[in-house]
Enzyme design. Structure first.
Site, short mmCIF file in Angstrom:
data_model
loop_
_atom_site.label_atom_id
_atom_site.label_comp_id
_atom_site.label_asym_id
_atom_site.label_seq_id
_atom_site.Cartn_x
_atom_site.Cartn_y
_atom_site.Cartn_z
N ASN A 146 0.81 -1.22 0.00
CA ASN A 146 0.00 0.00 0.00
C ASN A 146 0.85 1.27 0.00
O ASN A 146 0.36 2.33 0.39
CB ASN A 146 -0.99 -0.01 1.17
CG ASN A 146 -0.31 -0.30 2.49
OD1 ASN A 146 0.91 -0.19 2.60
ND2 ASN A 146 -1.08 -0.66 3.49
N ARG A 285 3.09 6.42 11.82
CA ARG A 285 2.46 5.88 13.02
C ARG A 285 2.23 7.01 14.00
O ARG A 285 3.11 7.86 14.21
CB ARG A 285 3.34 4.80 13.68
CG ARG A 285 3.31 3.44 12.96
CD ARG A 285 1.93 2.78 13.00
NE ARG A 285 1.89 1.52 12.27
CZ ARG A 285 1.44 1.37 11.02
NH1 ARG A 285 0.99 2.42 10.34
NH2 ARG A 285 1.40 0.18 10.45
N GLN A 314 -5.61 2.95 18.37
CA GLN A 314 -6.66 2.83 17.35
C GLN A 314 -7.64 1.75 17.74
O GLN A 314 -7.19 0.66 18.10
CB GLN A 314 -6.01 2.52 15.99
CG GLN A 314 -5.18 3.69 15.51
CD GLN A 314 -4.61 3.51 14.12
OE1 GLN A 314 -3.93 4.38 13.62
NE2 GLN A 314 -4.87 2.41 13.46
N HIS A 338 -7.61 5.91 10.25
CA HIS A 338 -6.50 5.21 9.57
C HIS A 338 -7.02 4.48 8.31
O HIS A 338 -7.51 3.36 8.38
CB HIS A 338 -5.89 4.18 10.55
CG HIS A 338 -4.62 3.59 10.07
ND1 HIS A 338 -3.84 2.76 10.85
CD2 HIS A 338 -3.94 3.68 8.89
CE1 HIS A 338 -2.78 2.39 10.18
NE2 HIS A 338 -2.82 2.93 8.98
#
Ligand code: NAI
Length: 387
Positions: A146, A285, A314, A338
């Protein structure tokens, strides 16, 4: 000569033992856990949301046809959660960084059968990598799956901060039309200095994508220097001192993994060295930045804005300061959940990559070297700190 023959015989017997172990592994039914995020109605309507609990990376029938047990959930926190209750006899844990199953020491100590941790995506900091290495566990991710998705998102985030896009859009939705209220904090990216902290796959791709914007300069800070051809390709200059690096940038984009050397790296001490009114984008992050210090810097105007999609926990709690921070002119917040690395295109790539990793594991085949974070000799990557 004799010693050479003896070494050869030993190596052959080790190979045979490994082959026997692999064929035993392949023939045994495995317990595979996957921690994915809940997709709800959207996942029922959109089967390409492969990274969800509902669509299970698209590998259930493939795994079950081989006799493996596949258990999928989003329930990962606390002693009564699915993850904690099922870890003791799991052979493989798959988790996605978008909804990470945190495999800390306590959990890894309980995981007596665990051999393989698979990251369905990129970024394996949710696993305590030092403990995994100590225990001889493999940590494998779908490297590169990704990186374009994230690079595109970072470029978008840089632009939306510099152009003051979010307040302008909110104004339109409110029914107002006050051009100067938003134009007073809108700039061009042309002529600005952009720097990436971490110039690996994503950092490099961001610089590649920014080439046509006629920026004043591109800088990077990374203990792994780019080779001169790649440096030239993106017109980048390496700055070896972090404070000097941030003090020269109008825009800083963070693209390093989270590890001991990056945890809390961007805090109030470092923020003092940023140019007043710089923009900071972090799609790497959340925990690389100190949440309170960044929010204070945006609220005071030391940073003109902060954008990104990664949070130090998260899902992010409702009261997280990054949801509400804004610069003194009411903008400068480009936060989203995210999702930059989980576009539908990316989900297909990391679901396929996960399947390939499992297939290699079942068949005792080597994993793609680029995917190996922790291999059978410990750290196989140079991206998680200098050691
Ligand atoms: P990569 O491994 O290709 O590059 C990382 C670079 O960071 C390496 O060149 C490494 O030397 C450098 N680095 C490490 N520690 C550093 C430090 N202390 N200071 C400066 N540079 C340092 O990794 P890639 O593919 O570029 O991904 C980077 C990170 O982006 C991932 O580890 C992950 O945390 C995050 N990511 C976020 C996604 C999202 O959806 N938001 C999706 C994919 C990755």
């Amino acid at each position: 000569m004799f010693a050479k023959a003896r070494t050869g015989a030993i190596q052959a017997s080790v190979r045979n033992a490994q082959a026997a172990a692999f064929s035993k592994q392949a023939s045994r039914n495995m317990k595979i856990l996957a921690i994915l995020y809940k997709g709800g109605e959207a996942a029922k309507q959109e089967p390409r949301l492969l990274g969800t609990v509902e669509n299970e990376l698209g590998i259930r029938s493939w795994l079950e046809s081989q006799g493996h047990e596949y258990l999928v959930s989003d329930d990962k926190e606390g002693p009564n959660s699915f993850l904690h209750k099922n870890i003791h006899d799991a052979d493989v844990v798959i988790t996605t960084p978008f909804h990470p199953g945190y495999l800390n020491k306590e959990l890894l100590d309980k995981a007596k059968n665990l051999k393989l941790c698979v990251t369905a995506g990129v970024g394996s900091d949710h696993v305590d990598l030092n403990i995994a290495a100590e225990k001889g566990l493999e940590v494998i991710e779908v490297t590169g799956s990704n990186v374009v998705s994230v690079a595109e998102h970072a470029v978008m985030s840089i632009l939306l901060l510099v152009r003051n896009f979010v307040p302008a859009h909110e104004m339109i939705k409110r029914g107002d039309w006050l051009v100067s209220d938003v134009a007073r904090n809108a700039f061009d990216l042309e002529g600005k200095v952009v720097g990436t902290l971490g110039a690996g796959r994503i950092g490099f791709r961001i610089l590649q994508r920014l080439q046509p914007f006629n920026c004043k300069e591109f800088l990077y800070y990374d203990y792994n220097a780019l080779d001169p051809t790649r440096e030239k390709e993106v017109n980048a200059r390496r700055v070896e001192d972090l404070k000097q690096f941030v003090s020269q940038c109008d825009v800083v984009t963070v693209n390093a993994p989270l590890h001991e050397g990056t945890m809390g790296l961007i805090n109030k001490d470092l923020l003092k060295h940023f140019k007043k009114g710089a923009w900071l984008v972090n799609t790497a992050r959340g925990a690389i930045c100190n949440a309170e210090d960044v929010a204070a810097a945006v609220n005071s105007g030391q940073l003109n804005g902060y954008a990104g999609d990664v949070w130090n926990v998260q899902p992010a709690p409702k009261e997280h300061p990054w949801r509400y921070m804004q610069n003194p002119l009411g903008g400068g917040n480009g936060m989203v959940p995210h999702y930059s690395g989980t576009t539908l295109d990316a989900q297909l790539r990391y679901a396929n990559g996960t399947k390939q990793i499992l297939e290699n594991f079942f068949q005792g085949k080597p994993q793609l070297p680029a995917n190996v974070i922790i291999g059978n000799k410990g750290y196989a990557t140079t991206s998680y700190g200098q050691r």
